[in-house]
Design a protein around this motif. Structure first.
Motif, PDB file in Angstrom:
ATOM      1  N   ILE A  49     -19.105 -21.249 -46.793  1.00 29.12           N
ATOM      2  CA  ILE A  49     -20.044 -21.539 -45.702  1.00 29.12           C
ATOM      3  C   ILE A  49     -19.618 -20.767 -44.464  1.00 29.12           C
ATOM      4  CG2 ILE A  49     -20.825 -23.336 -44.096  1.00 29.12           C
ATOM      5  CD1 ILE A  49     -20.655 -25.327 -46.480  1.00 29.12           C
ATOM      6  N   TRP A  50     -18.332 -20.647 -44.244  1.00 27.21           N
ATOM      7  CA  TRP A  50     -17.792 -19.948 -43.078  1.00 27.21           C
ATOM      8  C   TRP A  50     -17.309 -18.543 -43.401  1.00 27.21           C
ATOM      9  CZ3 TRP A  50     -17.094 -24.961 -44.350  1.00 27.21           C
ATOM     10  CH2 TRP A  50     -17.579 -25.900 -43.437  1.00 27.21           C
ATOM     11  N   LEU A  51     -16.811 -18.331 -44.628  1.00 28.00           N
ATOM     12  CA  LEU A  51     -16.092 -17.096 -44.934  1.00 28.00           C
ATOM     13  C   LEU A  51     -16.843 -16.108 -45.812  1.00 28.00           C
ATOM     14  CD1 LEU A  51     -12.581 -18.710 -45.452  1.00 28.00           C
ATOM     15  CD2 LEU A  51     -13.504 -17.621 -43.389  1.00 28.00           C
ATOM     16  N   SER A  52     -17.898 -16.521 -46.467  1.00 22.97           N
ATOM     17  CA  SER A  52     -18.678 -15.615 -47.309  1.00 22.97           C
ATOM     18  C   SER A  52     -19.456 -14.620 -46.447  1.00 22.97           C
ATOM     19  CB  SER A  52     -19.668 -16.421 -48.158  1.00 22.97           C
ATOM     20  OG  SER A  52     -20.622 -15.571 -48.755  1.00 22.97           O
ATOM     21  N   PRO A  53     -19.610 -13.392 -46.925  1.00 23.17           N
ATOM     22  CA  PRO A  53     -20.471 -12.444 -46.214  1.00 23.17           C
ATOM     23  C   PRO A  53     -21.919 -12.943 -46.098  1.00 23.17           C
ATOM     24  CG  PRO A  53     -19.134 -11.304 -47.844  1.00 23.17           C
ATOM     25  CD  PRO A  53     -18.931 -12.778 -48.071  1.00 23.17           C
ATOM     26  N   SER A  89     -16.858 -13.517 -38.257  1.00 27.10           N
ATOM     27  CA  SER A  89     -16.070 -12.421 -37.680  1.00 27.10           C
ATOM     28  C   SER A  89     -14.955 -12.937 -36.786  1.00 27.10           C
ATOM     29  CB  SER A  89     -16.969 -11.472 -36.880  1.00 27.10           C
ATOM     30  OG  SER A  89     -17.848 -10.795 -37.741  1.00 27.10           O
ATOM     31  N   ALA A  90     -15.250 -13.956 -35.986  1.00 23.91           N
ATOM     32  CA  ALA A  90     -14.227 -14.531 -35.105  1.00 23.91           C
ATOM     33  C   ALA A  90     -13.103 -15.172 -35.920  1.00 23.91           C
ATOM     34  CB  ALA A  90     -14.856 -15.553 -34.162  1.00 23.91           C
ATOM     35  N   LEU A  91     -13.457 -15.853 -37.012  1.00 27.62           N
ATOM     36  CA  LEU A  91     -12.438 -16.495 -37.849  1.00 27.62           C
ATOM     37  C   LEU A  91     -11.571 -15.465 -38.568  1.00 27.62           C
ATOM     38  CD1 LEU A  91     -14.513 -19.429 -39.361  1.00 27.62           C
ATOM     39  CD2 LEU A  91     -12.675 -19.594 -37.657  1.00 27.62           C
ATOM     40  N   LEU A  92     -12.129 -14.307 -38.852  1.00 27.85           N
ATOM     41  CA  LEU A  92     -11.408 -13.264 -39.590  1.00 27.85           C
ATOM     42  C   LEU A  92     -10.890 -12.168 -38.668  1.00 27.85           C
ATOM     43  CD1 LEU A  92     -13.875 -13.021 -42.600  1.00 27.85           C
ATOM     44  CD2 LEU A  92     -11.687 -14.243 -42.508  1.00 27.85           C
ATOM     45  N   ALA A  93     -10.717 -12.473 -37.389  1.00 34.02           N
ATOM     46  CA  ALA A  93     -10.378 -11.471 -36.379  1.00 34.02           C
ATOM     47  C   ALA A  93      -9.012 -10.834 -36.570  1.00 34.02           C
ATOM     48  CB  ALA A  93     -10.469 -12.077 -34.985  1.00 34.02           C
ATOM     49  N   ARG A  94      -8.064 -11.534 -37.146  1.00 33.22           N
ATOM     50  CA  ARG A  94      -6.718 -10.985 -37.311  1.00 33.22           C
ATOM     51  C   ARG A  94      -6.727  -9.856 -38.329  1.00 33.22           C
ATOM     52  NH1 ARG A  94      -1.635 -13.761 -40.090  1.00 33.22           N
ATOM     53  NH2 ARG A  94      -0.175 -12.070 -39.756  1.00 33.22           N
ATOM     54  N   LYS A  95      -5.993  -8.848 -38.052  1.00 31.76           N
ATOM     55  CA  LYS A  95      -5.876  -7.720 -38.977  1.00 31.76           C
ATOM     56  C   LYS A  95      -4.567  -7.848 -39.758  1.00 31.76           C
ATOM     57  CE  LYS A  95      -9.549  -5.767 -37.342  1.00 31.76           C
ATOM     58  NZ  LYS A  95     -10.635  -6.616 -37.533  1.00 31.76           N
ATOM     59  N   PRO A  96      -4.559  -7.457 -41.047  1.00 32.52           N
ATOM     60  CA  PRO A  96      -3.324  -7.531 -41.822  1.00 32.52           C
ATOM     61  C   PRO A  96      -2.192  -6.802 -41.095  1.00 32.52           C
ATOM     62  CG  PRO A  96      -5.152  -6.987 -43.244  1.00 32.52           C
ATOM     63  CD  PRO A  96      -5.656  -6.945 -41.813  1.00 32.52           C
ATOM     64  N   GLY A  97      -1.013  -7.432 -41.103  1.00 30.24           N
ATOM     65  CA  GLY A  97       0.161  -6.834 -40.458  1.00 30.24           C
ATOM     66  C   GLY A  97       0.279  -7.175 -38.991  1.00 30.24           C
ATOM     67  N   ALA A  98      -0.778  -7.769 -38.414  1.00 28.14           N
ATOM     68  CA  ALA A  98      -0.706  -8.148 -36.999  1.00 28.14           C
ATOM     69  C   ALA A  98       0.111  -9.419 -36.853  1.00 28.14           C
ATOM     70  CB  ALA A  98      -2.119  -8.370 -36.446  1.00 28.14           C
ATOM     71  N   GLY A  99       0.623  -9.645 -35.704  1.00 27.92           N
ATOM     72  CA  GLY A  99       1.391 -10.861 -35.447  1.00 27.92           C
ATOM     73  C   GLY A  99       0.490 -12.070 -35.377  1.00 27.92           C
ATOM     74  N   PRO A 100       1.075 -13.269 -35.309  1.00 25.11           N
ATOM     75  CA  PRO A 100       0.282 -14.504 -35.256  1.00 25.11           C
ATOM     76  C   PRO A 100      -0.569 -14.604 -34.023  1.00 25.11           C
ATOM     77  CG  PRO A 100       2.673 -14.990 -35.237  1.00 25.11           C
ATOM     78  CD  PRO A 100       2.501 -13.505 -35.325  1.00 25.11           C
TER      79      PRO A 100
END
Length: 186
Positions: A162-166, A175-186
């Motif tokens: 509901i929140w994470l599917s394209p 997009s806001a929930l998935l804002a962190r990029k791999p390798g980025a800090g917390p």
């Protein structure tokens, strides 16, 4: 359309009134126990015609990949700004789940009953937290209180979709929930 906002408020458990600045980057203790390497991936707010419906936060481990979200354990918190019944949340959840693909009417009814059995009525300031466990199902909390589990892997995957599917009805929140990029800090 407020019903659409209710559906987005479907997924998680509760912890009580607001989150203080001191605990904004740390997951609740029960999530830390289940996902010791989880960090905050993103957060956003669901609004409907300018009204705040809920704030959402996504917790996941460093291996998490948005494109294959269903393969990773994660937690989603929703802090409500409006009151909703658990039955309304369950009904709207099924409508949102149907956006992700076909769902037979009998299956939709079974899943709605399963969700209604664990989703509580919520009041402004309450926080629901859902823990997604790939291949197993999901567990739900209101604050520190465990509400129950649903041992249906497909229902759980599509519920968190509901929140994470394209195919979510709220791509900006996704997009806001998935804002962190791999390798980025917390």
């Amino acid at each position: 359309m407020l019903a659409a906002a209710v559906a987005m408020g479907v997924a998680v458990a509760s912890a009580g009134p607001g989150v203080s600045a001191a605990d904004a980057s740390a997951p609740p203790a029960f999530i830390h126990q289940a996902l010791p390497d989880a960090t905050l991936w993103g957060q956003g707010q669901m609004r409907f015609f300018g009204l705040r419906i809920y704030d959402a936060r996504l917790w996941a481990g460093p291996q998490f990949e948005a494109a294959n979200f269903g393969a990773y354990p994660l937690a989603l918190e929703l802090t409500y700004h409006r009151a909703f019944t658990g039955a309304a949340i369950a009904q709207r959840s099924i409508e949102e789940i149907e956006r992700q693909g076909d769902l037979a009417p009998a299956q939709a009814q079974r899943w709605q009953r399963a969700l209604a059995a664990v989703l509580p009525d919520v009041q402004p300031g309450e926080r629901l937290t859902g823990l997604y466990q790939p291949g197993l199902g999901m567990r739900l909390w209101r604050g520190q209180q465990a509400l129950g589990a649903i041992d249906d892997a497909e229902l759980a995957r599509r519920f968190f979709g509901i929140w994470l599917s394209p195919r979510t009805s709220e791509p900006g929140l996704r997009s806001a929930l998935l804002a962190r990029k791999p390798g980025a800090g917390p």
